[in-house]
Write a protein that holds these residues in place. Structure first.
Motif, mmCIF file in Angstrom:
data_model
loop_
_atom_site.group_PDB
_atom_site.id
_atom_site.type_symbol
_atom_site.label_atom_id
_atom_site.label_comp_id
_atom_site.label_asym_id
_atom_site.label_seq_id
_atom_site.Cartn_x
_atom_site.Cartn_y
_atom_site.Cartn_z
ATOM 1 N N GLU A 1 6.137 0.762 -6.541
ATOM 2 C CA GLU A 1 6.456 1.763 -7.551
ATOM 3 C C GLU A 1 7.964 1.926 -7.708
ATOM 4 O O GLU A 1 8.487 2.029 -8.825
ATOM 5 N N PRO B 1 -4.227 1.713 -1.645
ATOM 6 C CA PRO B 1 -3.217 2.769 -1.543
ATOM 7 C C PRO B 1 -3.344 3.612 -0.273
ATOM 8 O O PRO B 1 -4.430 4.095 0.067
ATOM 9 N N GLY B 2 -2.232 3.751 0.419
ATOM 10 C CA GLY B 2 -2.168 4.632 1.578
ATOM 11 C C GLY B 2 -2.844 4.132 2.830
ATOM 12 O O GLY B 2 -3.023 4.898 3.783
ATOM 13 N N PHE C 1 2.902 6.764 2.634
ATOM 14 C CA PHE C 1 1.510 6.591 2.232
ATOM 15 C C PHE C 1 0.938 7.857 1.574
ATOM 16 O O PHE C 1 0.056 7.770 0.714
ATOM 17 N N LYS D 1 2.283 9.654 -0.535
ATOM 18 C CA LYS D 1 2.729 9.759 -1.927
ATOM 19 C C LYS D 1 2.370 8.524 -2.752
ATOM 20 O O LYS D 1 2.522 8.535 -3.981
ATOM 21 N N ALA D 2 1.913 7.487 -2.087
ATOM 22 C CA ALA D 2 1.732 6.202 -2.768
ATOM 23 C C ALA D 2 0.645 6.261 -3.840
ATOM 24 O O ALA D 2 -0.464 6.740 -3.581
ATOM 25 N N TYR D 3 0.979 5.816 -5.041
ATOM 26 C CA TYR D 3 0.066 5.672 -6.174
ATOM 27 C C TYR D 3 -0.532 7.013 -6.628
ATOM 28 O O TYR D 3 -1.623 7.056 -7.180
ATOM 29 N N ASN E 1 0.819 -1.216 0.000
ATOM 30 C CA ASN E 1 0.000 0.000 0.000
ATOM 31 C C ASN E 1 0.850 1.262 0.000
ATOM 32 O O ASN E 1 0.316 2.364 -0.074
ATOM 33 N N GLY E 2 2.168 1.094 0.098
ATOM 34 C CA GLY E 2 3.081 2.225 0.087
ATOM 35 C C GLY E 2 3.805 2.358 -1.241
ATOM 36 O O GLY E 2 3.312 1.918 -2.290
ATOM 37 N N ILE E 3 5.011 2.915 -1.207
ATOM 38 C CA ILE E 3 5.719 3.254 -2.448
ATOM 39 C C ILE E 3 6.685 2.167 -2.918
ATOM 40 O O ILE E 3 7.340 2.340 -3.951
ATOM 41 N N VAL F 1 7.149 4.076 4.145
ATOM 42 C CA VAL F 1 6.214 3.688 3.083
ATOM 43 C C VAL F 1 5.623 4.882 2.342
ATOM 44 O O VAL F 1 5.077 4.731 1.253
#
Length: 314
Positions: A17, A72-73, A282, A284-286, A12-14, A280
């Protein structure tokens, strides 16, 4: 090229990516084996609108719940369980010499807790697994900081300052790195206690330094140095390695100076493990922002350099 096991971190974090964006670059100098299922990686690529490289080797062989794993997040038990299983697979691949090193992407400690994982984080889990005290060292080539205590409450730190335990830590640290250059050991109290006015822990640290140097038969550890001045430009011109008694005392200046370059290295273990030195993210994730992959690249470069120095090639 060496094979390296990649623990994918909290989905769910970066982490996913970073793995996708960095793959083309990292595959130039190693063969990454991603401990993740192809369908999870595909879900991330769809959310990110990023194409997957055809040569990304997904070796996830553990069970997980549901095809739509990624939220996500969000902190979730599902993502915590998945990241722990990814880590354990990568750990066993490296322990069994199927890969030459383990590189971890960021987990979320609360998600591990919600999943019923009993460890605070990677370092704690590694120490338990190998029944050996792992040393957490963070930094980059300009500055590395090893932590005598890491993920514990501040109120517990002073009672951990024990001469015998600190001597053992310093010896393990020196031997794990085959340390040749002087290392700055930080004190605990303001002004290193001012001769006992503000605590006597710094005298214990001083005794431990003296004893460790005597056993090593060289003046390798210097200090204790007052933490508020130890990271001055003058001192950083003398020292590339520091030992901090407490997590934030050592890492605050490190991250202020080298946040994106810094990595995490686990020392004093039978395997080589490196990691990104960030969370992680969160927030910034996705979201398609401009994420830095530098810490991940540095973690891989550190691992490969040490693999090559030991002539390991799986």
């Amino acid at each position: 090229m060496p094979k390296i096991a990649i623990s994918i971190g909290d989905v769910n974090g970066i982490g996913l990516e970073i793995a996708i964006r960095a793959h083309k670059e990292v595959s130039k100098y190693c063969q990454p084996l991603y401990c993740v299922h192809k369908e999870v990686l595909y879900q991330a690529s769809q959310l990110l609108n990023l194409p997957l490289a055809l040569d990304m080797q997904c070796v996830g062989d553990f069970e997980y719940q549901g095809d739509n794993l990624i939220e996500p997040g969000c902190v979730s038990a599902k993502s915590g369980d998945y990241s722990y299983k990814s880590f354990m697979q990568a750990l066993k691949l490296t322990q069994n010499a199927e890969t030459a090193a383990l590189v971890t992407l960021p987990i979320h400690k609360k998600a591990w807790q919600e999943a019923g994982v009993k460890f605070v984080g990677h370092t704690d889990a590694l120490s338990s697994y190998f029944e050996k005290e792992a040393i957490m060292m963070l930094g980059c080539k300009e500055l590395f900081v090893a932590l005598f205590t890491d993920h514990i409450a501040l109120r517990e730190v002073a009672q951990r300052i024990d001469r015998v335990r600190l001597v053992g830590f310093l010896l393990d640290f020196a031997r794990a790195l085959d340390l040749k250059q002087p290392c700055c050991v930080l004190g605990l109290n303001p002004h290193c206690g001012d001769g006992g006015i503000m605590g006597d822990e710094d005298e214990v640290i001083r005794q431990a330094i003296k004893e460790a140097n005597h056993i090593l038969n060289k003046e390798l550890f210097l200090g204790p140095y007052p933490p508020d001045s130890a990271f001055s430009p003058f001192n950083r011109s003398k020292f590339a390695y520091y030992v901090s008694m407490y997590h934030d005392v050592g890492l605050a200046p490190l991250k202020a100076l080298y946040f994106e370059q810094s990595i995490n290295v686990s020392l004093n273990l039978p395997i080589l493990r490196t990691s990104v030195d960030h969370g992680v993210a969160f927030d910034k994730a996705y979201k398609g922002g401009n994420l830095s992959i530098q810490s991940y690249l540095n973690a891989l470069h550190y691992a490969i350099t040490h693999i090559n120095s030991k002539h390991i090639n799986c």
